[in-house]
Design a protein around this motif. Structure first.
Motif, PDB file in Angstrom:
ATOM      1  N   ILE A  94       0.866  -1.169   0.000  1.00 34.25           N
ATOM      2  CA  ILE A  94       0.000   0.000   0.000  1.00 34.25           C
ATOM      3  C   ILE A  94       0.907   1.225   0.000  1.00 34.25           C
ATOM      4  CG2 ILE A  94      -1.624   1.355   1.379  1.00 34.25           C
ATOM      5  CD1 ILE A  94      -2.914  -1.216   2.260  1.00 34.25           C
ATOM      6  N   TYR A 137      -8.348   8.104  -1.717  1.00 33.61           N
ATOM      7  CA  TYR A 137      -8.437   6.780  -1.103  1.00 33.61           C
ATOM      8  C   TYR A 137      -7.845   6.795   0.301  1.00 33.61           C
ATOM      9  CZ  TYR A 137      -9.639   4.546  -5.547  1.00 33.61           C
ATOM     10  OH  TYR A 137     -10.273   4.156  -6.709  1.00 33.61           O
ATOM     11  N   ILE A 166      -0.310  -7.562  -5.403  1.00 38.56           N
ATOM     12  CA  ILE A 166      -1.287  -6.467  -5.408  1.00 38.56           C
ATOM     13  C   ILE A 166      -0.653  -5.235  -4.771  1.00 38.56           C
ATOM     14  CG2 ILE A 166      -3.564  -5.676  -4.647  1.00 38.56           C
ATOM     15  CD1 ILE A 166      -4.370  -8.616  -4.308  1.00 38.56           C
ATOM     16  N   THR A 167      -0.795  -4.095  -5.429  1.00 40.89           N
ATOM     17  CA  THR A 167      -0.400  -2.811  -4.850  1.00 40.89           C
ATOM     18  C   THR A 167      -1.561  -1.843  -4.986  1.00 40.89           C
ATOM     19  OG1 THR A 167       1.958  -3.084  -5.334  1.00 40.89           O
ATOM     20  CG2 THR A 167       1.174  -0.836  -4.974  1.00 40.89           C
ATOM     21  N   HIS A 168      -1.959  -1.223  -3.880  1.00 42.08           N
ATOM     22  CA  HIS A 168      -3.049  -0.243  -3.905  1.00 42.08           C
ATOM     23  C   HIS A 168      -2.520   1.112  -3.469  1.00 42.08           C
ATOM     24  CE1 HIS A 168      -7.040   1.450  -3.763  1.00 42.08           C
ATOM     25  NE2 HIS A 168      -7.578   0.287  -4.064  1.00 42.08           N
ATOM     26  N   ARG A 169      -2.996   2.141  -4.135  1.00 39.94           N
ATOM     27  CA  ARG A 169      -2.568   3.502  -3.820  1.00 39.94           C
ATOM     28  C   ARG A 169      -3.586   4.195  -2.922  1.00 39.94           C
ATOM     29  NH1 ARG A 169      -1.257   8.171  -8.392  1.00 39.94           N
ATOM     30  NH2 ARG A 169      -0.766   9.869  -6.921  1.00 39.94           N
ATOM     31  N   SER A 179      -5.010   3.462  -9.470  1.00 40.17           N
ATOM     32  CA  SER A 179      -5.266   3.306  -8.039  1.00 40.17           C
ATOM     33  C   SER A 179      -4.880   1.917  -7.535  1.00 40.17           C
ATOM     34  CB  SER A 179      -6.740   3.562  -7.728  1.00 40.17           C
ATOM     35  OG  SER A 179      -7.566   2.677  -8.467  1.00 40.17           O
ATOM     36  N   VAL A 180      -4.946   0.912  -8.415  1.00 39.13           N
ATOM     37  CA  VAL A 180      -4.600  -0.443  -7.994  1.00 39.13           C
ATOM     38  C   VAL A 180      -4.020  -1.215  -9.168  1.00 39.13           C
ATOM     39  CG1 VAL A 180      -6.936  -1.332  -8.471  1.00 39.13           C
ATOM     40  CG2 VAL A 180      -5.455  -2.559  -6.870  1.00 39.13           C
ATOM     41  N   LEU A 203     -10.983  -8.150  -3.588  1.00 36.17           N
ATOM     42  CA  LEU A 203     -10.475  -6.892  -3.052  1.00 36.17           C
ATOM     43  C   LEU A 203     -11.625  -5.956  -2.721  1.00 36.17           C
ATOM     44  CD1 LEU A 203      -7.369  -4.940  -4.160  1.00 36.17           C
ATOM     45  CD2 LEU A 203      -9.525  -3.724  -3.987  1.00 36.17           C
ATOM     46  N   ILE A 209     -10.779  -0.525   2.228  1.00 39.46           N
ATOM     47  CA  ILE A 209     -10.300   0.672   1.542  1.00 39.46           C
ATOM     48  C   ILE A 209     -11.519   1.478   1.120  1.00 39.46           C
ATOM     49  CG2 ILE A 209      -9.128   1.556  -0.520  1.00 39.46           C
ATOM     50  CD1 ILE A 209      -7.244  -0.810  -0.362  1.00 39.46           C
ATOM     51  N   HIS A 224     -16.458   0.034  -1.231  1.00 36.73           N
ATOM     52  CA  HIS A 224     -16.262  -0.628  -2.519  1.00 36.73           C
ATOM     53  C   HIS A 224     -17.594  -0.804  -3.242  1.00 36.73           C
ATOM     54  CE1 HIS A 224     -17.808  -4.080  -0.419  1.00 36.73           C
ATOM     55  NE2 HIS A 224     -16.853  -3.969   0.459  1.00 36.73           N
TER      56      HIS A 224
END
Length: 234
Positions: A94, A137, A166-169, A179-180, A203, A209, A224
Motif C-alpha cells: 500500500i 483513497y 497487489i499494490t493499492h494507492r 489506483s490499484v 479486493l 479501503i 467498494h
C-alpha cells in the motif's frame, strides 16, 4: 468511565472530529453498547454507523466483545499518512506514491509460468453521467495488508502454482491515474484470467479501503462497489 473512539475518513468528516469520548458508568462495555450510544448521540450519521466496523487493538471486534477504557478502539475508515507498506513476502503493498505497474508485474514472474496478466484500475472521468474531478483513497492499513495477503492465499489454494501481487494507492488519485495494480502469473493463460478476476472482486469485498469521489459540485465517501465492507464475505 471514559472510552475513546477514533474516527476516520467519511465518519470523521461527517461528525467534524477525529476522536469521540463516550461516558459509561461501568468499567467494561461491549461494542454493541458503544454502537448504541453513538447512534443515540449522532443520529445524523446513522446510515454510516450501520455499515461500520470496530477494531480493538488492531483486531476486528465482535459485537459482544468486552472493551476496557485502556483499549484502542477504532471505527474503521482510514489510516494516517505513511510511507509505502510492503508485506513480508514482498507481494502486497500500500503506497501514497504512483504505482509502477511493471514493478508489480515483475514480482510474479516465474520461469515455469507461461502466462502473466496485469490489471490496472484507473480513475475514470464520468460515472453515470457525473464528472469526477479526482478520487481520494483511505484505508485501515494493518487489516488491508492482511486481507490482500488473504486474497493471494485464496488464489494459490484454488489455482495451485499461481503467484499474485497487489499494490493499492492511497491519497489523491487523479483522472487517468492508477489506483490499484494486480498481477498474476500461472502456467496457462486461462488460469491468469480467472485468478485476476477473483482478485479484484475479492479486493472489493473484503479489503477495508474507502474512496472519496470528488465532483465538480460536491463529494461523497464510498466503500467498494459491492456494498458495505464484510470481513467474512465469501
Amino acid at each position: 468511565m471514559q472510552y475513546r473512539i477514533q474516527l476516520f475518513a467519511g465518519m470523521a468528516e461527517q461528525l467534524g472530529e477525529s476522536v469521540i469520548t463516550l461516558d459509561f458508568p461501568q468499567e467494561t462495555v461491549t461494542i454493541t453498547d458503544i454502537r448504541k450510544k453513538l447512534n443515540e448521540q449522532y443520529s445524523e450519521a446513522a446510515s454510516q454507523l450501520q455499515g461500520s466496523f470496530f477494531t480493538n487493538n488492531k483486531k476486528l471486534a465482535s459485537p459482544e466483545e468486552l472493551i476496557h477504557p485502556s483499549d484502542t478502539i477504532k471505527l474503521l475508515q482510514s489510516a494516517p499518512g505513511m510511507e509505502t507498506v510492503v508485506s513480508a513476502c514482498g507481494l502486497f503493498a500500500i503506497t501514497y506514491d504512483p504505482i509502477d505497474a511493471d514493478g508489480v508485474t515483475s514480482k510474479v514472474q516465474d520461469p515455469s509460468h507461461g502466462a502473466s496478466l496485469t490489471f490496472n484500475g484507473t480513475t475514470r472521468e464520468y460515472t453515470q453521467g457525473q464528472r469526477t474531478v479526482l478520487l481520494e483513497y483511505e484505508a485501515y492499513v494493518p487489516m488491508a495488508m492482511n486481507t490482500m495477503k488473504q486474497i493471494g492465499d485464496e488464489i494459490a489454494e484454488r489455482w495451485p502454482s499461481t503467484r499474485t501481487a497487489i499494490t493499492h494507492r492511497l491519497g489523491t488519485v487523479r483522472i487517468g491515474e492508477t489506483s490499484v495494480v494486480i498481477a498474476v502469473s500461472a502456467a496457462h493463460r486461462d488460469t491468469c484470467y480467472e485468478a485476476s478476476r477473483h482478485a479484484i472482486e475479492r479486493l472489493k469485498q473484503i479489503v477495508p479501503i474507502w474512496k472519496k469521489e470528488v465532483w465538480e459540485d460536491g463529494s461523497e465517501w464510498k466503500g467498494h462497489q459491492l456494498g458495505g465492507w464484510n470481513p467474512h464475505g465469501a
